[in-house]
Motif scaffolding. Structure first.
Motif, short mmCIF file in Angstrom:
data_model
loop_
_atom_site.label_atom_id
_atom_site.label_comp_id
_atom_site.label_asym_id
_atom_site.label_seq_id
_atom_site.Cartn_x
_atom_site.Cartn_y
_atom_site.Cartn_z
N GLY A 162 0.83 -1.20 0.00
CA GLY A 162 0.00 0.00 0.00
C GLY A 162 0.86 1.24 0.00
N ASP A 163 0.21 2.36 -0.29
CA ASP A 163 0.91 3.64 -0.32
C ASP A 163 1.28 4.05 1.10
N SER A 164 2.52 4.47 1.27
CA SER A 164 3.02 4.79 2.61
C SER A 164 2.18 5.85 3.31
N CYS A 468 9.80 -0.21 1.33
CA CYS A 468 10.29 -1.58 1.53
C CYS A 468 11.28 -2.06 0.47
N GLY A 469 10.96 -1.88 -0.82
CA GLY A 469 11.82 -2.44 -1.87
C GLY A 469 11.98 -3.94 -1.66
N SER A 470 13.22 -4.39 -1.56
CA SER A 470 13.44 -5.83 -1.37
C SER A 470 13.38 -6.21 0.10
N GLY A 471 13.00 -5.27 0.97
CA GLY A 471 12.82 -5.60 2.39
C GLY A 471 14.11 -5.62 3.18
N THR A 489 4.22 0.17 -2.47
CA THR A 489 3.09 0.12 -3.41
C THR A 489 3.28 -0.98 -4.43
N SER A 490 4.52 -1.41 -4.61
CA SER A 490 4.79 -2.37 -5.67
C SER A 490 4.60 -3.80 -5.19
N ARG A 491 3.82 -4.55 -5.95
CA ARG A 491 3.60 -5.96 -5.59
C ARG A 491 4.88 -6.77 -5.82
#
Ligand SMILES: C[S@@+](CC[C@H](N)C(=O)[O-])C[C@H]1O[C@@H](n2cnc3c(N)ncnc32)[C@H](O)[C@@H]1O
Length: 831
Positions: A162-164, A468-471, A489-491
Motif C-alpha cells: 500500500g501507499d506509505s 520496503c523495496g526488497s525488504g 506500493t509495488s507488488r
C-alpha cells in the motif's frame, strides 16, 4: 592417546516471537466494513515553522520593488516549492490482514531433510517445527474475529502492500502506533526519475523494454514524470515525513537515504519537519567501487539522521576493530620502534603509540614529577593528565617514556582494541557488501541497515520502513531481533521481500531473560585507560552491541509475520470518488471514481446511469462489453460479479469485465461457474495500486490494468501411511489476454509462476501460509548446521505440495504469484 573429537549434533531450529508485546487485533480481509466509519478523512498539520499563507505571483515587468517573503523571523528558514501546503487531508483506511506467514520455507526444508535423515537411521521423527504457533494463529473463536481493535494479541511483524501515506495514517489511527516506533528508515526514490527505482519482475533485477508485462512497463513510464517534477517530489516527501514524526517515539530516530543530487533539499525538508536542532548526523557511505562519469565520480550515498528529540535520542556507539595502519589505528607501531628501553614486560612487537601526558590549562596542584633521575614539569599552560602519584603508578607499569624533551604515555593498541565508528562508512556497500546477490534493482547494502538499527534501537524495538523495496530493513530487523513493519506500493517489492524473509537463516543470539525484548548478551572488550592504570582500577568493560553472543547450537529462521493491505469494505466508498478542489500545482482533478476508472480502462466506455452494477459499456469488434468497477477501497465479491452479470444479461450483453483493486478468494469459482454454463464470458481485471496516485502524471493510462490469473490446481489423495492425506499440484494459470481478448493458459513450469503458497485449512478469511514454493536465488549453505543432506530440488520451485491431512474447514486455498508480482487465489472445498 589422542581424544576422538566429539561429534557435534545438528542444530535446533529457532525463531524469535514477541508474544509478550501486545497489539490490537487487526481485521481480516473483508471485515473492515464492520468498523465505525465516521473518521474517513483526517487533517494532517504540516506547518512546522511556517503558518502564514504565502501567495507568490509574478510582478509586472516594470515593478522593481524587492520581493519580500513575510515570514516570522523566529522560525527557521524553510524551503518553498510550487504546491506546498500546510494542511493535508488524508483518507484513513484500516489495514486488513490478508495472510499470516506462520512457517518459514527454509524451516520446512530443514525439517524435511532431518526427517529423511532420521528415517534413514531409524530414529523417531521430529514433529512439525512450529505447529503450536500455527494452532494459535488459527484462532477458532470466530467471535473474536469481529471484535477488531478491542482485544489484544501478541505482536506480529507486518509486510504491507500500500501507499506509505495511507499506511502510516492507518498505523497512527487504527493500530495505535503513535509514538511507538523507535526507528524509521526511508529510502525513497532519489528524485523524479523513476527508471532506477522500478523493478518489473520478481525474479530479475533487469528491466526489459520488450517484456510482455505491458502494464508494468507502462507504470514505469507513467511514474517517470511527476506532474510538477521536483515540486511534486517535495510534496510527496513532506506529507510522509510529517507522518513519520508522529509515529516516532520521543527517543526515536529517522534515517533518510539520498544521493548528492537531492541531499540539500532532503536535509532542508527534514530540518523543517523535525527541527534543525534535532539533526544528529549526515552519514556518508560508499555505494560502489567503480568510477564513472565525465566529471568527478560520485561513489557515495548519504544518510541524513534526525532524532525526534536529539536531547533524548537512543544511541548506542558502535565500534570497529583496530587494524594497524588502518582507520582508527594508523599511528601504532611495534613498541621496540618507539623506545630504546627494552622491557621484560612487553613483547617488542606489541603495537603501541605515544600519547600526550598533559592537558591544556594551568593547575595549582603539585606538578613536579621525578622520573629517571630528573624532575619533570609540564610546559607553561599545561598540566599532567593525572596526579603525581598517578604518574608514579604509570611509571611503575612502564607506561611513561621520554621522547626528546618531554614525557609521553605509552598506549598499546590492545588497551582498547576497537575504535568508535564515525559518520564516514567506507567499509559497506559495493563489492564489499555481504549482500546475498542482488535481488532488487535499488537495494541498500545490508550492513548500512544493520548499523542504523544497532545504533538507534535495542532488541524488541519497532523499526518501520515506508519504502520496503526488497525488504532490506525488515530483513535486518528480523536478523537483529527487532520488530518491524514495512510497506511498498509495488507488488513486485512485497513478493521479493516475502521470499527473502522466508528463505533467510540467522544466528540465534542469546537473550538475557528468554525474551528478545529483554536484550541480548553481548561480547565485551576491556578499555584500559591512563586513568585505570594510574588509579589501579579494573578496566571498564565496553559492550559491543553489534556482537551479540551466539548460541552455536541453534539455527534461526524468520518469525511469523502478517501480509496486509489497506481497505475499507464499504459500499459508500465505492459509489463515487471526488478529489478536492485543485490547488496550485495539483494533479488533474478526478471528478468521479467510476467514470475515471472506466475511461482509463477503455477510452470508448459509455458511462451508464447511477443504478445497477454495469457501470459502463464499451464495444470491441462489434461485441458489447459491460464494465463493472469494484469499490475503491475494498474487494470485488462473488456477489458483485453475480449482480453485474445479471444486469449485463438484462441488457443483452454477454461479455462482462469486472475491474477491481482486490478480489475475494472465491471469485475464480464464480467466474468458472458462469463460463461452464457457456452463456456469458466474465473477465476479472486488476487495477494497479497506484493508478490514482496523486501527483503522478497520467501519461499512458490505458495500460494500468492486468488480468487476474486463475490458478489451475489438482488435488490428489496421497498414499502416506494409514491416515488419508492429500497433495496439491499446481498445473498452471489461466490468464486473460486483454489485446486478443482470449484466455491463455500458462503452464506452471513455463517461467510465469514466481511462487505459490498453500493454506491447508483455509478459513475463508485469512490465508495462512502452510506450504510455500519458490526458487531460492542462492541455495544457503546449511549442510554443516543440519548434519543432514538437503535435496537440491528443495531450493527450486516445486509444483507438488507435501502431503497434508484434511482439517477443520475441509477447504484449501492456493495463492499464485506471477513474475510480475500479481497474486491470484483459488479456493477448493474438499468435502
Ligand atoms: C529505492 S527503493 C527502496 C529499496 C530498499 N531500500 C531496498 O534495500 O530494497 C524505493 C521503494 O519505495 C517504493 N515506493 C515509492 N513510493 C512509494 C509510496 N508512496 N508508498 C510505498 N512505497 C513507495 C518503491 O516501489 C520502491 O520499491
Amino acid at each position: 592417546m589422542a581424544k576422538t573429537p566429539k561429534r557435534k549434533s545438528a542444530k535446533k531450529v529457532t525463531r524469535y516471537t514477541y508474544d509478550e508485546i501486545k497489539e490490537p487485533r487487526t481485521p481480516e480481509t473483508g471485515h473492515t466494513s464492520l468498523l465505525p466509519s465516521e473518521d474517513l478523512v483526517v487533517t494532517l498539520p504540516m506547518d512546522n515553522g511556517w503558518s502564514k499563507a504565502i501567495q507568490v505571483g509574478k510582478l509586472p515587468e516594470d515593478d522593481r520593488r524587492p520581493v519580500v517573503v513575510d515570514m516570522d523571523p523566529a522560525a527557521d528558514p524553510v524551503l518553498f516549492w510550487s504546491g506546498k501546503r500546510n494542511r493535508r487531508e488524508v483518507p484513513v483506511l484500516p489495514l486488513q490482514r490478508n495472510e499470516i506467514v506462520s512457517e518459514s520455507r527454509i524451516a520446512q526444508i530443514i525439517e524435511r531433510a532431518r526427517r529423511a535423515a532420521e528415517e534413514k537411521s531409524g530414529k523417531a521423527r521430529q514433529g512439525n517445527l512450529f505447529a503450536e504457533l500455527e494452532k494459535t494463529l488459527r484462532e477458532t473463536d470466530r467471535t473474536k474475529r469481529v471484535e477488531f481493535y478491542t482485544h489484544e494479541e501478541g505482536w506480529k511483524n507486518k509486510l504491507i502492500c500500500g501507499d506509505s501515506l495511507h499506511v502510516m495514517e492507518s498505523l497512527l489511527h487504527y493500530e495505535n502506533l503513535r509514538g511507538k516506533v523507535q526507528m524509521i528508515y526511508v529510502d525513497p526514490p532519489y528524485g523524479i526519475r523513476y527508471d532506477s527505482n522500478f523493478q518489473q519482475r520478481v525474479d530479475s533485477t533487469k528491466n526489459d523494454q520488450k517484456d510482455q508485462a505491458d502494464d508494468v512497463l507502462t507504470i514505469k513510464a507513467f511514474r517517470d514524470t511527476w506532474a510538477l517534477g521536483i515540486h511534486s517530489y517535495l510534496s510527496y516527501l513532506q506529507d510522509r515525513l510529517y507522518l513519520c514524526r508522529e509515529l516516532l517515539d520521543e527517543t526515536g530516530s529517522i534515517f533518510f537515504q539520498i544521493n548528492q543530487e537531492n541531499l540539500h533539499l532532503a536535509t532542508s525538508l527534514l530540518s523543517e519537519v523535525f527541527g534543525a536542532q534535532n539533526q544528529v548526523a549526515v552519514i556518508t557511505f560508499t555505494k560502489t567501487s567503480g568510477f564513472s562519469g565525465a566529471l568527478l565520480s560520485s561513489v557515495c550515498d548519504y544518510l541524513v539522521w534526525f532524532a525526534k528529540d536529539k536531547s533524548r535520542v537512543k544511541f548506542r556507539q558502535l565500534f570497529s576493530k583496530k587494524t594497524a595502519g588502518d582507520e582508527g589505528a594508523s599511528k601504532y607501531r611495534p613498541v621496540s620502534k618507539l623506545t630504546a628501553v627494552s622491557s621484560d614486560r612487553f613483547d617488542p612487537n606489541r603495537l603501541a603509540t605515544l600519547a600526550d601526558l598533559t592537558s591544556q590549562g594551568e593547575t595549582s596542584t603539585e606538578q613536579a614529577f621525578l622520573f629517571q633521575g630528573r624532575i619533570w614539569r609540564p610546559r607553561a599552560g599545561l598540566h599532567w593528565k593525572t596526579t603525581v602519584s598517578g604518574l608514579q603508578k604509570l611509571a611503575e607499569k612502564e607506561r611513561v617514556i621520554i621522547e626528546g624533551n618531554s614525557l609521553r604515555y605509552l598506549r598499546f593498541m590492545d588497551d582498547f582494541p576497537v575504535f568508535p565508528i564515525s559518520n564516514v562508512w567506507t567499509d559497506v556497500g559495493g563489492i564489499q557488501s555481504r549482500t546475498e546477490g542482488k535481488i532488487y534493482s535499488v537495494q541498500t547494502a545490508p550492513e548500512v541497515l544493520d548499523r542504523c538499527v544497532q545504533m538507534a534501537t535495542e532488541p524488541g524495538d519497532l523499526v518501520f520502513d515506508p519504502t520496503c523495496g526488497s525488504g532490506t530493513t525488515a530483513y535486518s530487523a528480523e536478523r537483529l531481533g527487532r520488530r518491524w513493519i514495512t510497506c511498498d506500493t509495488s507488488r513486485v517489492s512485497v513478493n521479493v521481500a516475502r521470499q527473502r524473509l522466508l528463505s533467510g537463516t540467522f544466528e540465534h543470539y542469546k537473550t538475557r531473560n528468554a525474551n528478545v525484548s529483554g536484550n541480548f548478551m553481548y561480547e565485551t572488550v576491556n578499555h584500559v585507560t591512563l586513568r585505570s592504570l594510574a588509579y589501579d582500577l579494573e578496566p571498564e568493560k565496553v559492550e559491543l552491541v553489534d556482537q551479540p553472543e551466539v548460541d552455536t547450537a541453534a539455527i534461526r529462521v524468520c518469525g511469523p509475520f502478517e501480509v496486509m493491505s489497506l481497505g475499507r469494505y464499504s459500499v459508500e466508498d465505492w459509489k463515487g470518488y471526488v478529489v478536492g478542489e485543485p490547488g496550485i500545482g495539483q494533479a488533474a482533478k478526478l471528478e468521479n471514481y467510476i467514470e475515471v476508472i472506466c475511461r482509463l480502462y477503455r477510452k470508448d466506455a459509455a458511462i451508464q446511469g447511477a443504478t445497477g452494477l454495469v457501470h459502463a459499456v464499451a464495444e470491441a469488434e462489434g461485441v458489447k462489453i459491460a464494465i463493472s468497477v469494484g469499490p475503491l477501497s475494498g474487494r470485488v465479491t462473488g456477489k458483485q460479479i453475480n449482480d453485474g452479470v445479471q444486469d449485463a444479461l438484462a441488457s443483452g450483453i454477454l461479455e462482462v469485465h469486472v475491474l477491481g483493486w482486490a478480489f475475494e478468494a472465491n471469485v475464480g469459482e464464480v467466474k468458472s461457474q458462469f463460463e461452464k454454463r457457456g452463456k456469458v464470458k466474465v473477465e476479472l481485471i486488476m487495477i494497479r495500486p497506484d493508478t490514482l496516485a496523486e501527483g503522478l502524471k497520467a501519461t499512458q493510462p490505458g495500460m494500468l490494468f492486468s488480468p487476474l490469473a486463475l490458478p489451475d490446481i489438482e488435488v490428489a489423495v496421497a498414499k502416506n501411511g494409514k491416515a488419508k492425506q492429500l497433495r496439491v499440484a499446481l498445473k498452471g494459470v489461466a490468464l486473460f489476454d486483454r489485446k486478443r481478448r482470449t484466455t491463455e493458459y500458462k503452464a506452471a513450469d513455463s517461467g510465469y509462476v514466481a511462487a505459490w503458497y498453500l493454506d491447508e485449512d483455509y478459513d475463508g478469511d485469512c490465508f495462512v501460509d502452510c506450504q510455500m514454493f519458490f526458487d531460492f536465488k542462492k541455495a544457503p549453505n546449511i549442510k554443516a548446521a543440519l548434519k543432514a543432506e538437503v535435496d537440491p530440488d528443495e531450493f527450486t520451485l516445486r509444483l507438488t505440495s507435501e502431503p497434508f491431512p484434511i482439517r477443520q474447514y475441509k477447504r484449501i486455498a492456493v495463492k499464485v504469484v506471477d513474475v510480475y508480482g500479481n497474486e491470484s487465489v483459488v479456493v477448493r472445498d474438499l468435502a
